[in-house]
Motif scaffolding. Sequence first.
Motif, PDB file in Angstrom:
ATOM      1  N   GLY A 178      41.150  38.867  39.553  1.00 15.49           N
ATOM      2  CA  GLY A 178      41.481  39.947  38.632  1.00 15.49           C
ATOM      3  C   GLY A 178      40.265  40.747  38.176  1.00 15.49           C
ATOM      4  O   GLY A 178      40.415  41.752  37.479  1.00 15.49           O
ATOM      5  N   ARG A 179      39.082  40.296  38.550  1.00 15.57           N
ATOM      6  CA  ARG A 179      37.875  40.974  38.085  1.00 15.57           C
ATOM      7  C   ARG A 179      37.372  41.919  39.174  1.00 15.57           C
ATOM      8  O   ARG A 179      37.456  41.601  40.358  1.00 15.57           O
ATOM      9  CB  ARG A 179      36.823  39.915  37.732  1.00 15.57           C
TER      10      ARG A 179
ATOM     11  N   ILE B  63      35.367  34.153  43.428  1.00 18.06           N
ATOM     12  CA  ILE B  63      35.438  35.319  42.559  1.00 18.06           C
ATOM     13  C   ILE B  63      36.816  35.362  41.920  1.00 18.06           C
ATOM     14  O   ILE B  63      37.814  35.071  42.567  1.00 18.06           O
ATOM     15  CB  ILE B  63      35.217  36.582  43.425  1.00 18.06           C
ATOM     16  N   HIS B  64      36.873  35.715  40.649  1.00 16.53           N
ATOM     17  CA  HIS B  64      38.162  35.863  39.968  1.00 16.53           C
ATOM     18  C   HIS B  64      38.906  37.055  40.569  1.00 16.53           C
ATOM     19  O   HIS B  64      38.367  38.161  40.595  1.00 16.53           O
ATOM     20  CB  HIS B  64      37.910  36.097  38.484  1.00 16.53           C
TER      21      HIS B  64
ATOM     22  N   ARG C 229      40.027  45.541  41.842  1.00 17.28           N
ATOM     23  CA  ARG C 229      40.098  44.097  41.615  1.00 17.28           C
ATOM     24  C   ARG C 229      39.790  43.340  42.900  1.00 17.28           C
ATOM     25  O   ARG C 229      40.303  43.672  43.969  1.00 17.28           O
ATOM     26  CB  ARG C 229      41.494  43.739  41.117  1.00 17.28           C
TER      27      ARG C 229
ATOM     28  N   ASN D  83      32.204  44.222  37.884  1.00 11.03           N
ATOM     29  CA  ASN D  83      32.106  43.303  36.750  1.00 11.03           C
ATOM     30  C   ASN D  83      31.661  41.907  37.154  1.00 11.03           C
ATOM     31  O   ASN D  83      31.001  41.211  36.381  1.00 11.03           O
ATOM     32  CB  ASN D  83      33.427  43.251  35.982  1.00 11.03           C
ATOM     33  N   HIS D  84      32.031  41.491  38.368  1.00 13.57           N
ATOM     34  CA  HIS D  84      31.567  40.191  38.850  1.00 13.57           C
ATOM     35  C   HIS D  84      30.042  40.184  38.924  1.00 13.57           C
ATOM     36  O   HIS D  84      29.378  39.256  38.451  1.00 13.57           O
ATOM     37  CB  HIS D  84      32.164  39.891  40.223  1.00 13.57           C
TER      38      HIS D  84
ATOM     39  N   TRP E 215      28.080  42.344  37.445  1.00  8.62           N
ATOM     40  CA  TRP E 215      27.490  42.744  36.160  1.00  8.62           C
ATOM     41  C   TRP E 215      27.312  41.558  35.224  1.00  8.62           C
ATOM     42  O   TRP E 215      26.294  41.405  34.565  1.00  8.62           O
ATOM     43  CB  TRP E 215      28.323  43.872  35.548  1.00  8.62           C
ATOM     44  N   TYR E 216      28.311  40.651  35.184  1.00  6.73           N
ATOM     45  CA  TYR E 216      28.126  39.511  34.274  1.00  6.73           C
ATOM     46  C   TYR E 216      27.002  38.611  34.777  1.00  6.73           C
ATOM     47  O   TYR E 216      26.234  38.061  33.979  1.00  6.73           O
ATOM     48  CB  TYR E 216      29.447  38.754  34.039  1.00  6.73           C
ATOM     49  N   LEU E 217      26.891  38.486  36.101  1.00  2.00           N
ATOM     50  CA  LEU E 217      25.779  37.688  36.645  1.00  2.00           C
ATOM     51  C   LEU E 217      24.439  38.345  36.321  1.00  2.00           C
ATOM     52  O   LEU E 217      23.486  37.687  35.902  1.00  2.00           O
ATOM     53  CB  LEU E 217      25.927  37.534  38.166  1.00  2.00           C
TER      54      LEU E 217
END
Lengths: 321, 275
Positions: A87-88, A84-85, A124, A92-93, A95-97
């Motif tokens: 900073g995200r 996982i990024h 984060r 949002n992690h 949500w984009y998936l």
Amino acid sequence: MIEVRGVTKRYKEKVAVKDLSFEVKQGVVTGFLGPNGSGKSTTMRMIVGLDAPDEGTATINGKSYADLGVPLREVGALLEAKAIHPGRSAFNHLWYLAQSNDIPRSRVDTVLDMVGLSDVARKRAGKFSLGMGQRLGIAAALLGDPGVLLFDEPINGLDPEGILWVRNLLKGLASEGRTVFVSSHLMSEMALTADYLVVIGRGELISSGSVSDFINESSGQFVRVRSPQAEQLATLLTGFDAVVVREDDGALAVSRLSAEAIGTYAGDAGIRLFELSPQRASLEDAFMELTRDSVEFHGHGTQSAPTNDTELLAQSVTSGK
Amino acid sequence: MSLTLTPALQTPRPHLRTTSLLRSEWTKMRSVRSTMWTLVAMAIVVIGISVIGCLAITNSWATMSLGNRLSFNPTGFALKGIVFSQLVIGVLGVLVMSAEYGTGTIRATLTAIPNRPRVLAMKAVVFAAVSLVVGEVLSFGAFFVGQALLRSPAPHATLSQPGVLRAVVGGGLVIMVLGLFALGLATIIRHSAGAITSYVGTILVAPIIIQALPSSIGHPLMRFMPFQITNVMTSTNPSNDIGSAFSPWVGFSLLCLYAAIALVVAGVMMVRRDA
Ligand SMILES: Nc1ncnc2c1ncn2[C@@H]1O[C@H](COP(=O)(O)OP(=O)(O)O)[C@@H](O)[C@H]1O
Ligand SMILES: [Mg+2]
């Protein structure tokens, strides 16, 4: 259902997985057991199409991963903690998936709730503990409500409460009819969670079958006996074809005879018994026994303590073992 | 079709939709701070250089030499920041992809979207859109702010003068294409530091090396350099200002070709390598 057929994977010289075949059925938890470095993670990466096998095929519901139309709705995978990024945010992690696979936003909130991360969803992910990262990975696996689930060492970094939660989650998912494939290097954990086991060592299949078969086949049962006339008793029981071993505290470990038989023979011979207790070799012992030949490194007292598996393996390779 | 809303989870479409993938990439891009910070840095560089430069010209015009006054190009001067922003957009183009590899997010992405060239294409489209919008806004911004600050007797430019509109529009275009080139490099190299180093090498170091060569060898090579192409594109009168050069649109086509090659190689390597 997951099918792995004759899969081999090499990284340069190193053979990580060797002609491995097994099936993972739906409706039960199948444990994927093997010592560190035995090829569990590699196999799972090949099942979800991240690494390409050099030989053989891995399919999910009869299709290769790349041919799944909307993958997250069919398969969920927890591969490594914190992929996982930092900073995200957790939200949002997920949500984009979700967006990529047309999964509605409400489902993101649902899975965040299921894994207990709702309160920190906007934080984060870099600030997350190992356990929280693991929970986020589990949330991502559950996102598409898939019928097939893979979890690579899901209890890593979790506290006892979290471990219990994962155990129940896996069983619950299987009881809903899903295919659940979970790896671990801990036999004791698998015995509590899994119904079936696929055991590998050095990338090769060692055994597969139900957990109870595995335990019965590989763990010797014996009876622990204490007596003031131990010598006499040992001689007597050996006469009945028992195998008797003297333990450190003076007790006898008797195998090939039931506790009832030992008690009866001793009584008939007038030998007093202070203890007569059936034992089962621990699961951990059974696992060790089974994988002994395949563990790549047994530890040499003189070497400095290696810090991780890769190093362990590197040492065993360079020492020409 | 009935109009009843059914939960999407129960009615999966058979395939991933392009619009959904684009939205997903946009979420990924906007949800990390580095995107915002690099764009802010770019705005400061492009607008800031125009402001400082044009103010200085206005103030010192009276004392400038005749030669300097004659060669002064108000458009090119206001767009000087574009030349420096090449580095910033390169960093952003690299980070959008290298951060996925560096953090392991790429594995989550590829389990959601197993078609790797498609992942790269979606990212490239979203990145191109963002960098084009930002690039054009900054290029036009730098131009107008710069012209507003140039006071007579220093000359200033208008969009209707020859070559000016092309130079200003071109500023935004080169930013986008250079960013795509960096995105391709990052996908091939996978590490932020390595990708940024090779990008800077291509943009800044290669022209310096060429300049050091004997001019019979170096001179014909210079016009192939992205740096030179950017200079030409953002200049109103390249044949006067710049030595060895292709015409602006020929150079720009060449730049597009570089980016396309980088992206195609990147796509092939993504398919061939383990994630
Ligand atoms: N990407 C890789 N490159 C090189 N070697 C690898 C790679 N991934 C795994 N290996 C090697 O393959 C073997 C199996 O590793 P792994 O699948 O991670 O085992 P496990 O998950 O059972 O601990 C190990 O020897 C490991 O060092
Ligand atoms: Mg592993």
